[in-house]
Design an enzyme around this catalytic site. Structure first.
Site, PDB file in Angstrom:
ATOM      1  N   SER A   1       0.817  -1.227   0.000  1.00 42.15           N
ATOM      2  CA  SER A   1       0.000   0.000   0.000  1.00 42.15           C
ATOM      3  C   SER A   1       0.840   1.261   0.000  1.00 42.15           C
ATOM      4  O   SER A   1       0.286   2.363  -0.033  1.00 42.15           O
ATOM      5  CB  SER A   1      -0.889   0.041   1.244  1.00 42.15           C
ATOM      6  OG  SER A   1      -1.694  -1.095   1.316  1.00 42.15           O
TER       7      SER A   1
ATOM      8  N   THR B   1      -1.615   2.371   4.374  1.00 39.27           N
ATOM      9  CA  THR B   1      -1.120   3.746   4.238  1.00 39.27           C
ATOM     10  C   THR B   1      -0.613   4.228   5.581  1.00 39.27           C
ATOM     11  O   THR B   1      -1.310   4.102   6.585  1.00 39.27           O
ATOM     12  CB  THR B   1      -2.259   4.688   3.800  1.00 39.27           C
ATOM     13  OG1 THR B   1      -2.602   4.366   2.469  1.00 39.27           O
ATOM     14  CG2 THR B   1      -1.851   6.150   3.883  1.00 39.27           C
TER      15      THR B   1
ATOM     16  N   THR C   1       1.631   6.914   0.617  1.00 41.71           N
ATOM     17  CA  THR C   1       0.792   5.806   0.141  1.00 41.71           C
ATOM     18  C   THR C   1       0.949   5.583  -1.362  1.00 41.71           C
ATOM     19  O   THR C   1       1.357   6.494  -2.089  1.00 41.71           O
ATOM     20  CB  THR C   1      -0.700   6.114   0.417  1.00 41.71           C
ATOM     21  OG1 THR C   1      -1.495   4.972   0.134  1.00 41.71           O
ATOM     22  CG2 THR C   1      -1.222   7.267  -0.421  1.00 41.71           C
TER      23      THR C   1
ATOM     24  N   ARG D   1      -5.646   9.424 -10.542  1.00 44.23           N
ATOM     25  CA  ARG D   1      -6.385   9.665  -9.292  1.00 44.23           C
ATOM     26  C   ARG D   1      -5.412  10.039  -8.158  1.00 44.23           C
ATOM     27  O   ARG D   1      -4.388   9.412  -7.968  1.00 44.23           O
ATOM     28  CB  ARG D   1      -7.158   8.408  -8.918  1.00 44.23           C
ATOM     29  CG  ARG D   1      -8.006   8.518  -7.639  1.00 44.23           C
ATOM     30  CD  ARG D   1      -7.271   7.996  -6.430  1.00 44.23           C
ATOM     31  NE  ARG D   1      -8.146   7.891  -5.252  1.00 44.23           N
ATOM     32  CZ  ARG D   1      -7.706   7.607  -4.032  1.00 44.23           C
ATOM     33  NH1 ARG D   1      -6.427   7.413  -3.815  1.00 44.23           N
ATOM     34  NH2 ARG D   1      -8.532   7.532  -3.020  1.00 44.23           N
TER      35      ARG D   1
ATOM     36  N   THR E   1      -6.568   7.429   7.201  1.00 46.45           N
ATOM     37  CA  THR E   1      -6.331   6.310   6.290  1.00 46.45           C
ATOM     38  C   THR E   1      -7.674   5.749   5.865  1.00 46.45           C
ATOM     39  O   THR E   1      -8.692   6.014   6.504  1.00 46.45           O
ATOM     40  CB  THR E   1      -5.471   5.231   6.974  1.00 46.45           C
ATOM     41  OG1 THR E   1      -5.220   4.174   6.037  1.00 46.45           O
ATOM     42  CG2 THR E   1      -6.142   4.645   8.194  1.00 46.45           C
ATOM     43  N   GLY E   2      -7.676   5.012   4.769  1.00 41.81           N
ATOM     44  CA  GLY E   2      -8.925   4.462   4.265  1.00 41.81           C
ATOM     45  C   GLY E   2      -9.269   5.084   2.919  1.00 41.81           C
ATOM     46  O   GLY E   2      -8.381   5.529   2.193  1.00 41.81           O
TER      47      GLY E   2
END
Ligand code: SD4
Length: 326
Positions: free
Chosen positions: A84, A186, A204, A214, A237-238
């Site tokens: 990640s 991340t 990340t 993106r 994070t997420g």
């Protein structure tokens, strides 16, 4: 202090970690919050234990919190098994690994790179952007060109394992970010050093198989990470889109400025997402915050978020509490 340790079997790297449960986390937050200990280093996700230790080693050797968070962030960046972050990160839907990172210190200096390719340590490039340019953020080719000028090497950072994962994904080529299914590792890391100065970093490879181009929350100052030396700091994070829409880390720091504890501020940050973003419960977001006394808090939308902390000579991994319980 004795802690009930839960051994969570899910997930490759997580299998090796001793996670301390949400209930114990709550007690720990209350205990340490009555007796804060500085210095501190803290990072999203249990596997980043090594990163908080690397950060604390910098502080113990007399370096600043800025040096500490950079050193900490470089640990998963350089680890090919961490899919990640940095080297070994999963590619986008065009098969390209594109990286996002940002860094910020106690004097509001900030630097960031986004959508940068072929650079193993984007966090160090972000620091150079902060220290050597009049800008905060460089993207894509321009970020890579600047990195090369600063002596960074352009390398192939797509590992065999990440390429295999991509080929597997290509069989269906369906994109739907899935909370806690991809390993969300991340790293958002914060530290307060022996001079009580705060710094933060976030790095990340972003959501796996994202659209080419993106950019998520992680390189955006105030979204993926924010520190203010008067108040404290927060990292996220997420699924970055939810964090971007709510200026997550900035919001949490502002809530602490208004008097909330780091735990209350993280909970409020998650509740803001829940109140404003449709179908929020399909996505994971985890927040981590510290204040200037070294108190910390964490909260997530869904079960599964955890974090590593090095404080008072000990490193521990805690499971965060979360909003959606059913
Ligand atoms: C992103 N927030 O690019 C990042 C992903 C992440 O753990 O945190 N993964 O949206």
């Amino acid at each position: 202090m004795t802690n009930r340790r839960e051994f969570i079997k899910a997930g490759s790297a997580l299998a090796a970690l001793s996670l301390i449960s949400c209930e114990e986390q709550e007690k720990h937050v209350q205990n340490t919050n009555s007796k804060p200990q500085l210095p501190i280093s803290i990072a999203t996700w249990g596997p980043n234990e090594a990163a908080v230790n690397a950060a604390m080693a910098e502080i113990e050797s007399g370096k600043t919190s800025l040096d500490a968070v950079e050193a900490g962030a470089k640990v998963p960046e350089g680890d090919p098994k961490d899919m990640s972050v940095g080297y070994g990160g999963r590619p986008d839907r065009d098969g390209k690994v594109t990286l996002d990172a940002c860094i910020m210190d106690w004097e509001m200096n900030a630097g960031s790179v986004s959508f940068v390719q072929g650079i193993k340590h984007p966090i160090s490039v972000a620091r150079k952007v902060m220290e050597k340019t009049p800008h905060v953020m460089l993207a894509g080719e321009g970020a890579q060109k600047f990195a090369v000028e600063e002596g960074f090497e352009v390398e192939n950072i797509l590992t065999e394992e990440a390429e295999k994962a991509y080929e597997e994904w290509l069989k269906t080529a369906e994109y739907k970010p899935q909370a806690n299914i991809e390993r969300h590792d991340t790293i958002g890391i914060m530290a307060i050093d022996n001079n009580s100065k705060i710094a933060g970093a976030c790095t990340t490879s972003g959501m796996a198989f994202k659209m080419h181009g993106r950019v998520g929350d992680s390189p955006v100052i105030g979204a993926g990470m924010y520190v203010d030396d008067e108040v404290g700091g927060a990292v996220a994070t997420g699924v970055g889109e939810l964090v971007l829409k709510t200026c997550g880390s900035f919001l949490i720091v502002e809530l602490m400025r208004q008097g909330k504890s780091p735990q209350e501020a993280c909970e409020e940050g998650v509740k803001r997402i829940a109140a404003k973003v449709k179908n929020f419960e399909e996505s994971q977001v985890g927040f981590l915050a510290i204040n200037k006394e070294g108190h910390h808090g964490a909260f997530a939308i869904l079960k599964g978020f955890n974090y590593a902390i090095n404080q008072g000579g000990e490193t521990k991994v805690y499971e965060s509490d979360y909003l959606v319980k059913s």
